[in-house]
Design a protein around this motif. Structure first.
Motif, mmCIF file in Angstrom:
data_model
loop_
_atom_site.group_PDB
_atom_site.id
_atom_site.type_symbol
_atom_site.label_atom_id
_atom_site.label_comp_id
_atom_site.label_asym_id
_atom_site.label_seq_id
_atom_site.Cartn_x
_atom_site.Cartn_y
_atom_site.Cartn_z
ATOM 1 N N SER A 184 0.351 -12.488 1.620
ATOM 2 C CA SER A 184 -0.159 -11.699 0.497
ATOM 3 C C SER A 184 0.819 -10.583 0.114
ATOM 4 N N SER A 185 1.480 -9.973 1.113
ATOM 5 C CA SER A 185 2.449 -8.917 0.824
ATOM 6 C C SER A 185 3.658 -9.461 0.068
ATOM 7 N N ALA A 186 4.056 -10.697 0.393
ATOM 8 C CA ALA A 186 5.199 -11.318 -0.294
ATOM 9 C C ALA A 186 4.920 -11.488 -1.782
ATOM 10 N N PHE A 187 3.647 -11.575 -2.135
ATOM 11 C CA PHE A 187 3.276 -11.722 -3.544
ATOM 12 C C PHE A 187 2.693 -10.413 -4.101
ATOM 13 N N LYS A 188 3.095 -9.302 -3.477
ATOM 14 C CA LYS A 188 2.800 -7.954 -3.969
ATOM 15 C C LYS A 188 1.319 -7.591 -3.932
ATOM 16 N N VAL A 189 0.593 -8.176 -2.979
ATOM 17 C CA VAL A 189 -0.768 -7.715 -2.696
ATOM 18 C C VAL A 189 -0.655 -6.757 -1.511
ATOM 19 N N VAL A 190 -0.706 -5.460 -1.789
ATOM 20 C CA VAL A 190 -0.459 -4.450 -0.756
ATOM 21 C C VAL A 190 -1.679 -4.313 0.151
ATOM 22 N N PRO A 191 -1.522 -4.470 1.473
ATOM 23 C CA PRO A 191 -2.671 -4.347 2.378
ATOM 24 C C PRO A 191 -3.117 -2.898 2.504
ATOM 25 N N GLY A 192 -4.345 -2.710 2.946
ATOM 26 C CA GLY A 192 -4.830 -1.372 3.262
ATOM 27 C C GLY A 192 -4.599 -1.064 4.733
ATOM 28 N N LEU A 193 -4.783 0.192 5.088
ATOM 29 C CA LEU A 193 -4.651 0.581 6.495
ATOM 30 C C LEU A 193 -5.596 -0.243 7.359
ATOM 31 N N ALA A 194 -6.834 -0.422 6.890
ATOM 32 C CA ALA A 194 -7.822 -1.178 7.663
ATOM 33 C C ALA A 194 -7.475 -2.660 7.748
ATOM 34 N N THR A 195 -6.742 -3.171 6.761
ATOM 35 C CA THR A 195 -6.321 -4.575 6.806
ATOM 36 C C THR A 195 -5.410 -4.808 8.010
ATOM 37 N N ILE A 196 -4.498 -3.871 8.215
ATOM 38 C CA ILE A 196 -3.565 -3.977 9.349
ATOM 39 C C ILE A 196 -4.292 -3.743 10.670
ATOM 40 N N LEU A 197 -5.152 -2.724 10.700
ATOM 41 C CA LEU A 197 -5.911 -2.450 11.927
ATOM 42 C C LEU A 197 -6.858 -3.599 12.253
ATOM 43 N N ASN A 198 -7.437 -4.206 11.217
ATOM 44 C CA ASN A 198 -8.297 -5.378 11.377
ATOM 45 C C ASN A 198 -7.552 -6.469 12.125
ATOM 46 N N MET A 199 -6.336 -6.755 11.667
ATOM 47 C CA MET A 199 -5.519 -7.809 12.273
ATOM 48 C C MET A 199 -5.244 -7.522 13.752
ATOM 49 N N ASN A 201 -5.098 0.949 -0.934
ATOM 50 C CA ASN A 201 -4.072 0.260 -0.161
ATOM 51 C C ASN A 201 -3.292 1.261 0.690
ATOM 52 N N LEU A 202 -2.411 0.755 1.522
ATOM 53 C CA LEU A 202 -1.689 1.587 2.481
ATOM 54 C C LEU A 202 -0.814 2.625 1.786
ATOM 55 N N LEU A 203 -0.217 2.258 0.651
ATOM 56 C CA LEU A 203 0.641 3.193 -0.074
ATOM 57 C C LEU A 203 -0.166 4.386 -0.586
#
Length: 224
Positions: free
Chosen positions: A72-87, A210-212
């Motif tokens: 998703s990041s490769a196609f410019k869908v920026v994850p949120g902080l919780a998206t990364i913590l979720n993983m 998102n994270l940014l």
């Protein structure tokens, strides 16, 4: 200084609820596993990956989540902080709960169904706790939005197609499919909807940041 302190307190509280949510999602997944009646759709895929690679179930969950975030990041869908913590944390909590050995498969078919229902409830409440903090949804949601943008299909159709694909691929890799898989697919959405209504939460009330955006808030606060 007060603004920065308040920001840390605000996000500290959010992260506590996020962690509770991640733990409950992991607990729900483990309850499905030990019901021995079939995993939830994504659990089937994670178990299949675990079987084929030798990773633990939690590590397989983390690896697949990382792959989805990367796509998703490769196609410019920026994850949120919780998206990364979720993983990171759902997989970690999954392995911790399994390693503690506090849950086992009951002999009674009734108790197996109880585990399925408790698993559905824990999973749904876990989703509620981390979604209501608006720090980002799960890794699958980024890919779901990406596919919806590319195909112009209804998001519900995309989600069903993703979950069916997860079950089929996971089953081919050795993942456990059964009545629990079907019940999870049928019950999770309505259970989550009931929980939202009970707590008077409207999922479209506020967008996920998102994270940014999160980082920008802290850097702006630091410079004031």
């Amino acid at each position: 200084m007060n603004g920065k302190k308040n920001l840390f307190l605000e996000y500290g509280k959010k992260l506590i609820w996020e962690m509770l949510g991640f733990f409950l999602v992991a607990l729900g997944s483990v309850l499905f596993l030990y019901s021995d009646m079939g995993l939830n759709p994504w659990g089937v895929l994670h178990q299949g990956i675990s079987i084929q690679t030798g990773m633990t179930l939690g590590q397989a969950t983390q690896a697949f989540g990382l792959l989805l975030i990367a796509i998703s990041s490769a196609f410019k869908v920026v994850p949120g902080l919780a998206t990364i913590l979720n993983m990171i944390f759902i997989g970690l909590f999954t392995d911790v709960i399994i390693d503690l050995g506090l849950i086992s498969t009951p002999d009674s078919i009734i108790l197996k169904y109880v585990l399925l229902l408790l698993g559905t409830l824990a999973f749904a409440y876990g989703m509620y706790f981390y979604l209501t903090q608006h720090l980002g949804a799960g890794p699958r949601d980024g890919v779901m939005l990406l596919l919806q943008r590319a195909t112009k299909l209804d998001v519900g159709i995309i989600r069903v197609a993703m979950e069916v694909s997860a079950v089929v691929i996971g089953y081919l890799m050795g993942g456990q499919v059964g009545i629990g898989t079907v019940l999870s697919a049928l019950l999770l959405g309505p259970t989550l909807s009931i929980i939202f209504r009970l707590h008077k939460y409207e999922s479209g009330h506020a967008p996920h940041e998102n994270l940014l955006t999160t980082l920008r808030k802290f850097f702006t606060s630091s410079s004031n």
